[in-house]
Design a protein around this motif. Structure first.
Motif, PDB file in Angstrom:
ATOM      1  N   VAL A  32       0.807  -1.222   0.000  1.00  0.00           N
ATOM      2  CA  VAL A  32       0.000   0.000   0.000  1.00  0.00           C
ATOM      3  C   VAL A  32       0.836   1.265   0.000  1.00  0.00           C
ATOM      4  N   HIS A  33       2.164   1.157   0.123  1.00  0.00           N
ATOM      5  CA  HIS A  33       3.041   2.318   0.048  1.00  0.00           C
ATOM      6  C   HIS A  33       2.712   3.376   1.096  1.00  0.00           C
ATOM      7  N   THR A  34       2.352   2.930   2.282  1.00  0.00           N
ATOM      8  CA  THR A  34       2.204   3.875   3.381  1.00  0.00           C
ATOM      9  C   THR A  34       2.447   3.115   4.661  1.00  0.00           C
ATOM     10  N   GLN A  35       2.851   3.814   5.680  1.00  0.00           N
ATOM     11  CA  GLN A  35       3.028   3.174   6.980  1.00  0.00           C
ATOM     12  C   GLN A  35       1.926   3.585   7.947  1.00  0.00           C
ATOM     13  N   ASP A  36       1.045   4.455   7.507  1.00  0.00           N
ATOM     14  CA  ASP A  36       0.026   4.972   8.404  1.00  0.00           C
ATOM     15  C   ASP A  36      -1.168   4.018   8.410  1.00  0.00           C
ATOM     16  N   MET A  37      -1.462   3.463   9.581  1.00  0.00           N
ATOM     17  CA  MET A  37      -2.541   2.478   9.660  1.00  0.00           C
ATOM     18  C   MET A  37      -3.891   3.108   9.363  1.00  0.00           C
ATOM     19  N   ARG A  38      -3.995   4.428   9.512  1.00  0.00           N
ATOM     20  CA  ARG A  38      -5.283   5.071   9.251  1.00  0.00           C
ATOM     21  C   ARG A  38      -5.622   5.072   7.767  1.00  0.00           C
ATOM     22  N   GLU A  39      -4.607   4.769   6.930  1.00  0.00           N
ATOM     23  CA  GLU A  39      -4.870   4.718   5.492  1.00  0.00           C
ATOM     24  C   GLU A  39      -5.039   3.290   5.002  1.00  0.00           C
ATOM     25  N   MET A  40      -5.090   2.344   5.924  1.00  0.00           N
ATOM     26  CA  MET A  40      -5.234   0.947   5.512  1.00  0.00           C
ATOM     27  C   MET A  40      -6.655   0.484   5.812  1.00  0.00           C
ATOM     28  N   GLY A  41      -6.812  -0.798   6.041  1.00  0.00           N
ATOM     29  CA  GLY A  41      -8.131  -1.333   6.362  1.00  0.00           C
ATOM     30  C   GLY A  41      -8.594  -2.298   5.301  1.00  0.00           C
ATOM     31  N   GLY A  42      -9.183  -3.405   5.758  1.00  0.00           N
ATOM     32  CA  GLY A  42      -9.770  -4.364   4.838  1.00  0.00           C
ATOM     33  C   GLY A  42      -8.781  -5.134   3.998  1.00  0.00           C
ATOM     34  N   LEU A  43      -7.510  -5.092   4.372  1.00  0.00           N
ATOM     35  CA  LEU A  43      -6.505  -5.682   3.497  1.00  0.00           C
ATOM     36  C   LEU A  43      -6.527  -7.207   3.498  1.00  0.00           C
ATOM     37  N   TRP A  44      -7.252  -7.831   4.432  1.00  0.00           N
ATOM     38  CA  TRP A  44      -7.192  -9.302   4.483  1.00  0.00           C
ATOM     39  C   TRP A  44      -7.673  -9.919   3.178  1.00  0.00           C
ATOM     40  N   LYS A  45      -8.555  -9.200   2.491  1.00  0.00           N
ATOM     41  CA  LYS A  45      -9.058  -9.753   1.240  1.00  0.00           C
ATOM     42  C   LYS A  45      -7.955  -9.769   0.189  1.00  0.00           C
ATOM     43  N   LYS A  46      -7.099  -8.732   0.232  1.00  0.00           N
ATOM     44  CA  LYS A  46      -6.068  -8.617  -0.787  1.00  0.00           C
ATOM     45  C   LYS A  46      -4.826  -9.427  -0.455  1.00  0.00           C
ATOM     46  N   MET A  47      -4.521  -9.552   0.850  1.00  0.00           N
ATOM     47  CA  MET A  47      -3.260 -10.181   1.239  1.00  0.00           C
ATOM     48  C   MET A  47      -3.533 -11.299   2.239  1.00  0.00           C
ATOM     49  N   PRO A  48      -4.135 -12.398   1.812  1.00  0.00           N
ATOM     50  CA  PRO A  48      -4.526 -13.427   2.775  1.00  0.00           C
ATOM     51  C   PRO A  48      -3.330 -14.062   3.489  1.00  0.00           C
ATOM     52  N   ILE A  49      -2.238 -14.281   2.774  1.00  0.00           N
ATOM     53  CA  ILE A  49      -1.108 -14.967   3.423  1.00  0.00           C
ATOM     54  C   ILE A  49      -0.510 -14.065   4.491  1.00  0.00           C
ATOM     55  N   THR A  50      -0.258 -12.805   4.123  1.00  0.00           N
ATOM     56  CA  THR A  50       0.271 -11.865   5.094  1.00  0.00           C
ATOM     57  C   THR A  50      -0.658 -11.756   6.288  1.00  0.00           C
ATOM     58  N   PHE A  51      -1.954 -11.694   6.000  1.00  0.00           N
ATOM     59  CA  PHE A  51      -2.924 -11.543   7.076  1.00  0.00           C
ATOM     60  C   PHE A  51      -2.854 -12.719   8.033  1.00  0.00           C
ATOM     61  N   ARG A  74      -5.407  -4.029  17.911  1.00  0.00           N
ATOM     62  CA  ARG A  74      -5.725  -2.762  17.263  1.00  0.00           C
ATOM     63  C   ARG A  74      -5.014  -2.666  15.921  1.00  0.00           C
ATOM     64  N   LEU A  75      -3.723  -3.073  15.928  1.00  0.00           N
ATOM     65  CA  LEU A  75      -2.954  -3.041  14.677  1.00  0.00           C
ATOM     66  C   LEU A  75      -3.606  -3.939  13.631  1.00  0.00           C
ATOM     67  N   ILE A  76      -3.938  -5.171  14.046  1.00  0.00           N
ATOM     68  CA  ILE A  76      -4.525  -6.115  13.089  1.00  0.00           C
ATOM     69  C   ILE A  76      -5.846  -5.571  12.555  1.00  0.00           C
ATOM     70  N   PHE A  77      -6.698  -5.075  13.463  1.00  0.00           N
ATOM     71  CA  PHE A  77      -8.009  -4.599  13.038  1.00  0.00           C
ATOM     72  C   PHE A  77      -7.886  -3.392  12.125  1.00  0.00           C
ATOM     73  N   MET A  78      -7.025  -2.458  12.507  1.00  0.00           N
ATOM     74  CA  MET A  78      -6.907  -1.248  11.692  1.00  0.00           C
ATOM     75  C   MET A  78      -6.339  -1.554  10.316  1.00  0.00           C
ATOM     76  N   THR A  79      -5.444  -2.570  10.257  1.00  0.00           N
ATOM     77  CA  THR A  79      -4.778  -2.841   8.988  1.00  0.00           C
ATOM     78  C   THR A  79      -5.617  -3.747   8.086  1.00  0.00           C
ATOM     79  N   PHE A  80      -6.122  -4.809   8.682  1.00  0.00           N
ATOM     80  CA  PHE A  80      -6.699  -5.856   7.842  1.00  0.00           C
ATOM     81  C   PHE A  80      -8.221  -5.884   7.867  1.00  0.00           C
ATOM     82  N   ALA A  81      -8.826  -5.450   8.973  1.00  0.00           N
ATOM     83  CA  ALA A  81     -10.262  -5.633   9.098  1.00  0.00           C
ATOM     84  C   ALA A  81     -11.011  -4.394   8.633  1.00  0.00           C
ATOM     85  N   GLY A  82     -12.333  -4.489   8.660  1.00  0.00           N
ATOM     86  CA  GLY A  82     -13.168  -3.339   8.342  1.00  0.00           C
ATOM     87  C   GLY A  82     -13.159  -3.006   6.865  1.00  0.00           C
TER      88      GLY A  82
END
Lengths: 128, 175, 795
Positions: free
Chosen positions: C444-463, C522-530
């Protein structure tokens, strides 16, 4: 034995060392600083040779029984005189000093050509 | 120490030694404090001579000779060339100003005191050597036990020679 | 590759990932699998199988290759296997540094291959260690590196006056550390092949990684504190080089300087501790020091031994980023993410823990209390800061600081085995988390978790890998993190039950566990969930290529399985007599307290001595059982509480985090600003220097000038006749005073000029003061007799 004791040489070497340090600490001219370095190297050499002359050699250089092997003995043929190590080291230091002086003067000439001066305080082009 | 001093004073060789020591230390002082760079360089010459004398007193004949040949004949000439090449001829004084002499004097003075204290206070385990010429022994050591460092130092010298020539050569003028 | 991006460490251009050789499935489909059944998957499975086979061969004691069998029984009977592990990365570093650029693939296979071979040998050794199954196993190989001798009696043997030995020590701790370092290093090398593939200084990066691997392996292999210190500085150097790998960024250059200087502060303490121990025991090897201390260390007073322990611990404070020297580690996240995983999470920062583990026998009970307090405070302190951080790598950095605090705290409470166990488990799950965050940042080319979210769909292995590791770090039962953290907390509780001084540390420990569970989820939810918060970043996201995903899978698997190594049977405190001697010195009244945190293996090690092959059992096991039961219930409860709270705040927005922040704005800003420690350091260290300089100037201006004027008037009024004479003398003296003060002020202000000469002067002055002070302190009793001996005291 030499006419005077070990301490004399050590004190003279200490004096040479201190003057060398003084030269390095106070001079701005790069050539002067090089002279100070030479003084320090000489002080170290005097120490090395004095210890080589006065102090018993390290036992690692050969069996303890051949501390001072006689000329022509088998031990001498194999190990030489163990105490000569200090002199040998001093000879190496002289060689290194020659190399160091040559390279240092090359550097000084380079600095002079680019900066027009050999004041080490002015050579700040690489300062961060 | 004091008693040894009393004995030594009666020996004329002691006076020669003292003369060498005085020359060494005095000229070293001149190197350190002289205001003229050329004076410093010539005083350094005297210092090297004095150290060669000290080597002679330490029965290190080879080193005394090497000191004269390499230091006086080589390094000092190099330094003199350095002095001359880096200053314009019209600079008569060849300024050699010093900074912070007080701090330098204090630090080097205490350094000298500390070293001298250690030298004088330590109970050195001095042993008798059979006096002998060192040249042969050093030669034996160079081609024997110290063969590798000897060869390495020769390579180093060659490297320094090439490096110095490279550093000091005149840069190519670009059109 | 463009540099200078502020928001994310690796500066690939925004759409640059499309240029990846491996990124075959970075499409816009929701379930982008990483390259499907690519060769990478088979290579990974093959490598894992090879590793398992090597491990099995080690356990069995022979290596069967094509019908021929090689005997491994004498694997530890020569130093060469260990030296091969150590030497290969050094060789690779040289190759990479000089010819790496000209090799195919810019030479990444040189470094990776070197450390992979090391990993293979480490696996053999690790298997052999399990096969031998002896907690007292130890091998030492040493040579005299420096040896000086003087004549003893006229015809007697010579006396060794000074020697520095150099050698390696192989015991279970070493073997485990070797495996940790080579394993994480290999995986990070592989990950970097993908992550750094666009970097113009690709081969230099691998050269630096190799230098680091070499230094870290040397640090764990060496058998004396002298070499330990050298390698300690070498890992510091490689950390410096790698933090500032993108030195074009000012923030990275500043961070590397900060890391190096902060570490220096701790290292000075460590050096002093080493010198103290050397002075009193005359020994540099671990075993020599322990024996010397056990025999009373030539009259070393107990408080001085405590001080030596605390000074050694200073090194750990710096390297393991404990409060108050933790400030460098979050900034060190400016380095590339694989570096953060390798150096600033798994291995180098654990060196402080390794140091305390290694030198454990010299820590007195008092020193251990200090250690425990520093660790406990750091654990909760860093955890609270992580609550509010929004940068994914900063959260992980503070989490690392907090977990290191756990290890240190455990060691301080004599949970020797579990503290080291936590180092082992933490290395894997934290490396996994960091590499996972690298994978996310890559996507995603950012380190700010506020700009992430829902990534589990895109990156299942990482998730999945990060989720598993998060479960481990949160201490969910069945994971490796639970086993080690629960062990630390249990031993802490036990120590506290016997020594009231430990109660605050226990509270810190449990509260920290709850906070850890909270902020990691919090990290997991902010990055991958929602739902994705920034749509275009989400659309570009893609699973990483296999070369990056495979290390994640391996580390995630280890996060679930690494607790099955029989740590409790194989890693016990060295059976040193040191603690016994201390207990004796303290008298019988101190016995219970000493026993409580002198831990097992010292006072109770006698039965084990009888049969060295018998696995080590904690003699206090029975006593501890109760405390461990209670601790297990409590730690599950706090982990559940933390995870639940996190769910209700970030997964199901039942509690509003902004509202809480608005309710206690002062606390929020305190945490956002990291308790103002950086500002505090500025005020505490930088400001006084400036103040001193200003004070000198003002003194010169006001007091000295006033004296001059006063003197002048008095002299004028008092001695009209000898005015001329007086003027000259008095003014001369006064001006001299002024000159001295002025030059003192000037030299103070010239402290940092960038002139080598000034530095030389200062260092010489420092040497003089140190030598003089040392001489006076150590020899003041002997001054009258003027008998200055060159031998160490007591020889």
């Amino acid at each position: 034995m030499p006419v005077v004791g070990l301490e004399w040489f050590l004190v003279i070497a200490a004096f040479l060392f201190a003057t060398g340090v003084f030269t390095i600490l106070t001079r701005k001219n790069a050539v002067s600083i090089l002279m100070g370095v030479e003084l320090i190297l000489n002080a170290a050499n005097v120490n090395l040779v004095a210890f080589s002359r006065f102090v018993k050699p390290a036992a690692t250089l050969g069996p303890q029984s051949v501390e001072f092997p006689l000329q022509g003995s088998a031990a001498h043929a194999v190990y030489g005189q163990p105490w000569i190590a200090g002199n040998v080291f001093a000879a190496f230091v002289i060689v290194l000093a020659a190399a160091e002086a040559a390279v240092a003067l090359g550097l000084i000439l380079g600095i002079y050509r680019t900066a027009g001066d050999v004041d080490v305080d002015e050579a700040t082009a690489l300062k961060g | 120490m004091i008693a040894a001093l009393g004995l030594a004073v009666k020996n004329p060789a002691t006076w020669v030694f003292l003369a060498f020591a005085a020359v060494t230390c005095g000229s070293a002082l001149v190197v350190a404090v002289s205001r003229s760079l050329v004076y410093s360089a010539y005083a350094l010459l005297l210092t090297f001579f004095g150290v060669a004398g000290l080597y002679a007193f330490l029965d290190a004949d080879f080193l005394a000779a090497a000191q004269l040949l390499v230091y006086v004949g080589g390094i000092l000439v190099l330094i003199l060339f350095g002095v001359m090449l880096t200053h314009k001829i019209r600079d008569i004084n060849l300024s050699n100003e010093s900074t912070n002499p007080v701090v330098g004097a204090v630090i080097s003075g205490f350094l000298f005191l500390a070293l001298a204290y250690v030298s004088l206070m330590t109970d050195w385990q001095v042993v008798e050597h059979p006096a002998s010429a060192t040249s042969g022994e050093i030669g034996r050591a160079f081609v024997g036990k110290y063969l590798l460092p000897f060869e390495v130092s020769s390579v180093l010298l060659l490297g320094a020679l090439i490096g110095a020539a490279y550093l000091a050569r005149r840069e190519k003028r670009e059109a | 590759m463009s540099h200078g991006h502020d928001d994310h460490g690796h500066g690939a251009p925004a759409h640059g990932a499309a240029g990846h050789g491996h990124g075959s499935a970075h499409g816009h489909q929701a379930h982008a699998a990483p390259a499907g059944l690519s060769p990478g998957l088979f290579v990974m499975l093959g490598a894992v199988a090879l590793g398992a086979w090597l491990f099995k061969s080690g356990v069995d004691g022979h290596l069967a290759v094509g019908g021929r069998s090689f005997d491994l029984a004498d694997l530890f009977d020569s130093p060469w296997p260990s030296l091969t592990i150590l030497g290969l990365p050094l060789l690779a570093a040289f190759v990479q540094a000089f010819v790496g650029r000209f090799l195919p693939r810019r030479g990444d296979w040189v470094s990776t291959g070197a450390v992979a071979i090391g990993l293979g040998i480490s696996l053999l050794m690790f298997g052999r260690m399990i096969g031998i199954y002896d907690w007292q196993f130890q091998k030492v190989y040493e040579i005299d590196w420096i040896g000086l001798f003087t004549r003893g009696t006229p015809d007697g043997p010579d006396v060794t006056t000074f020697r520095i030995p150099m050698g390696i020590l192989i015991d279970n701790v070493t073997v485990i550390m070797l495996l940790v370092v080579t394993l994480v290093s290999t995986l990070v090398h592989v990950f970097s092949m993908g992550y750094m593939s666009d970097d113009p200084r690709y081969s230099r990066f691998f050269a630096f990684l190799s230098i680091f691997t070499f230094s870290m392996l040397g640090l764990v292999l060496c058998h004396n504190v002298f070499a330990l210190y050298m390698f300690w500085e070498l890992v510091g150097l490689s950390s410096y080089l790698l933090i500032g790998f993108w030195f074009e960024k000012k923030s990275a250059a500043d961070a590397q300087k900060k890391a190096f200087l902060t570490n220096r502060v701790g290292d000075i303490g460590m050096l002093l501790g080493i010198l103290l121990l050397f002075h009193f025991t005359g020994q540099l090897t671990y075993t020599g020091i322990f024996e010397g201390v056990a025999q009373g260390a030539n009259g070393m007073p107990l408080w001085l031994l405590t001080a030596a322990g605390c000074l050694l611990f200073c090194g750990a404070i710096g390297k393991s980023a404990q409060f108050p020297l933790h400030i460098w580690l979050p900034d060190a996240m400016e380095g590339p993410t694989p570096v953060s995983a390798l150096i600033h999470a798994a291995t180098m920062v654990a060196a402080g823990v390794y140091l305390v583990t290694r030198m454990f026998p010299v820590f007195t009970p008092d020193a251990l209390v200090v250690v425990a307090y520093f660790g406990g405070f750091t654990a909760i302190f860093a955890a609270t800061i992580a609550l509010c951080a929004n940068d994914i790598k900063k959260v992980l950095a503070y989490s690392t600081v907090s977990q290191l605090g756990y290890m240190i705290m455990g060691l301080g409470a004599s949970a020797y085995t579990y503290g080291f166990f936590h180092l082992w488990t933490h290395a894997f799950f934290k490396a996994c988390l960091f590499l996972g965050s690298g994978s996310v940042i890559h996507a995603v080319h950012t380190q700010d978790m506020r700009e992430m979210g829902g990534l589990w769909k895109k990156m299942p292995i990482t998730f999945v890998a990060m989720l598993v590791s998060t479960l481990a770090i949160a201490g969910v039962p069945g994971t490796s993190g639970f086993a080690s953290k629960d062990g630390i907390l249990g031993d802490l509780l036990y120590a506290a039950q016997h020594n009231r001084a430990f109660w605050p540390v226990v509270v810190f420990g449990f509260a920290g566990a709850a906070l850890t569970a909270f902020y990691m989820f919090r990290l997991i939810f902010m990055t991958f969930a929602g739902e994705p918060r920034v749509r275009e970043k989400f659309d570009h996201a893609h699973e990483s290529p296999w070369v990056m995903a495979a290390p994640l899978v391996v580390l995630g698997a280890l996060a679930m399985t690494s607790q099955y190594v029989p740590f409790r049977e194989l890693v016990g405190p060295p059976p040193s007599a040191a603690k016994k001697a201390i207990a004796l010195v303290q008298g019988p009244s101190a016995e219970p307290a000493a026993a409580a945190h002198a831990g097992p293996g010292e006072a109770h090690a006698a039965p084990s001595h009888a049969d060295p092959r018998r696995p080590w059992h904690d003699p206090l096991e029975h006593d501890k059982h109760h405390a461990h039961q209670l601790a297990m219930i409590l730690s599950i409860a706090v982990a559940a509480a933390g995870i639940g709270l996190s769910c209700f705040t970030y997964l199901v927005p039942f509690i509003s985090a902004p509202k809480i922040a608005a309710a206690v704005p002062w606390a929020h800003s305190l945490l956002l600003n990291k308790y103002y420690v950086d500002e505090f350091v500025d005020e505490l260290l930088v400001a006084p220097c400036l103040w001193l300089a200003r004070f000198c100037a003002r003194f010169d201006l006001k007091v000295v000038d006033f004296c001059v004027n006063a003197w002048g008037y008095i002299v004028l009024a008092w001695a009209w006749a000898s005015g001329l004479f007086d003027n000259k003398v008095v003014d001369g003296a006064v001006n001299g005073t002024a000159d001295v003060v002025q030059s003192a002020g000037a030299s103070l202000s010239r402290f940092q000029t960038g002139r080598v000469r000034t530095y030389l002067a200062w260092s010489l002055a420092g040497v003089l003061v140190l030598v003089g002070g040392f001489h006076i302190v150590t020899n003041w009793k002997h001054f009258r007799s003027r008998n200055v001996s060159t031998a160490p005291p007591g020889k």
